[in-house]
Design an enzyme around this catalytic site. Structure first.
Site, PDB file in Angstrom:
ATOM      1  CG  HIS A  71      64.263  27.117  20.930  1.00 47.37           C
ATOM      2  ND1 HIS A  71      64.099  28.478  20.049  1.00 47.37           N
ATOM      3  CD2 HIS A  71      62.672  27.244  21.231  1.00 47.37           C
ATOM      4  CE1 HIS A  71      63.026  29.224  20.361  1.00 47.37           C
ATOM      5  NE2 HIS A  71      62.361  28.448  21.000  1.00 47.37           N
ATOM      6  CD  GLU A  72      60.973  24.390  23.155  1.00 48.92           C
ATOM      7  OE1 GLU A  72      60.690  25.191  24.292  1.00 48.92           O
ATOM      8  OE2 GLU A  72      60.379  24.699  22.189  1.00 48.92           O
ATOM      9  CG  HIS A  75      61.939  28.619  25.938  1.00 43.88           C
ATOM     10  ND1 HIS A  75      61.604  30.195  26.049  1.00 43.88           N
ATOM     11  CD2 HIS A  75      61.585  28.295  24.691  1.00 43.88           C
ATOM     12  CE1 HIS A  75      61.065  30.450  24.765  1.00 43.88           C
ATOM     13  NE2 HIS A  75      61.146  29.066  24.146  1.00 43.88           N
TER      14      HIS A  75
END
Length: 139
Positions: A71-72, A75
């Site tokens: 997920h990060e 980003h």
């Protein structure tokens, strides 16, 4: 957006020969750290002095740590220059558009080497991919 995500993931896997978010982060020069982030935060991504960091809540189970890393990483790839917290508020993924995009990136990355089997439910597919079941409701 989904075509963009697929394109980014395809390039990453082709270049680095892996879909492991930990390996990809390392190969991209992103530092991974673990810390107790409290009850509301599972992970975060930030830049400091031209260095990039993913911080993962150290008390999470392994499948969640893997998902949070992916997920990060989403980003980092999708939201250049924006540091975002992965927050758990009233539901798992209430924080908005950037969080949903990072979730889609994580799911696409972690399932990139798998194909749904005939008669397999999405829940069974996610389980086989090691994606936390709570993601089903928020994606």
């Amino acid at each position: 957006m989904d075509d963009l995500v697929q394109s980014i993931i395809s390039r990453l896997i082709k270049k680095h020969h892996t879909n492991c978010p930990f390996a990809l982060a390392s190969l991209l020069g992103i530092h991974i750290r673990y810390a107790d982030l409290g009850k509301a935060t599972k992970g975060l991504y930030f830049r400091k002095l031209r260095r990039r960091f993913i911080v993962i809540h150290s008390q999470l189970p392994a499948e969640w740590q893997r998902f949070i890393c992916a997920h990060e990483l989403g980003h980092d790839r999708l939201h250049k220059g924006i540091s975002r917290f992965f927050m758990e508020e009233h539901s798992y993924f209430a924080p908005g558009k950037l969080e949903r995009q990072a979730n889609r990136f994580a799911v696409a990355l972690l399932t990139s080497d798998l194909t749904m089997l005939p008669d397999e439910s999405i829940s069974e597919f996610y389980l086989r991919a090691g994606i936390p079941q709570e993601i089903l409701g928020g994606d």
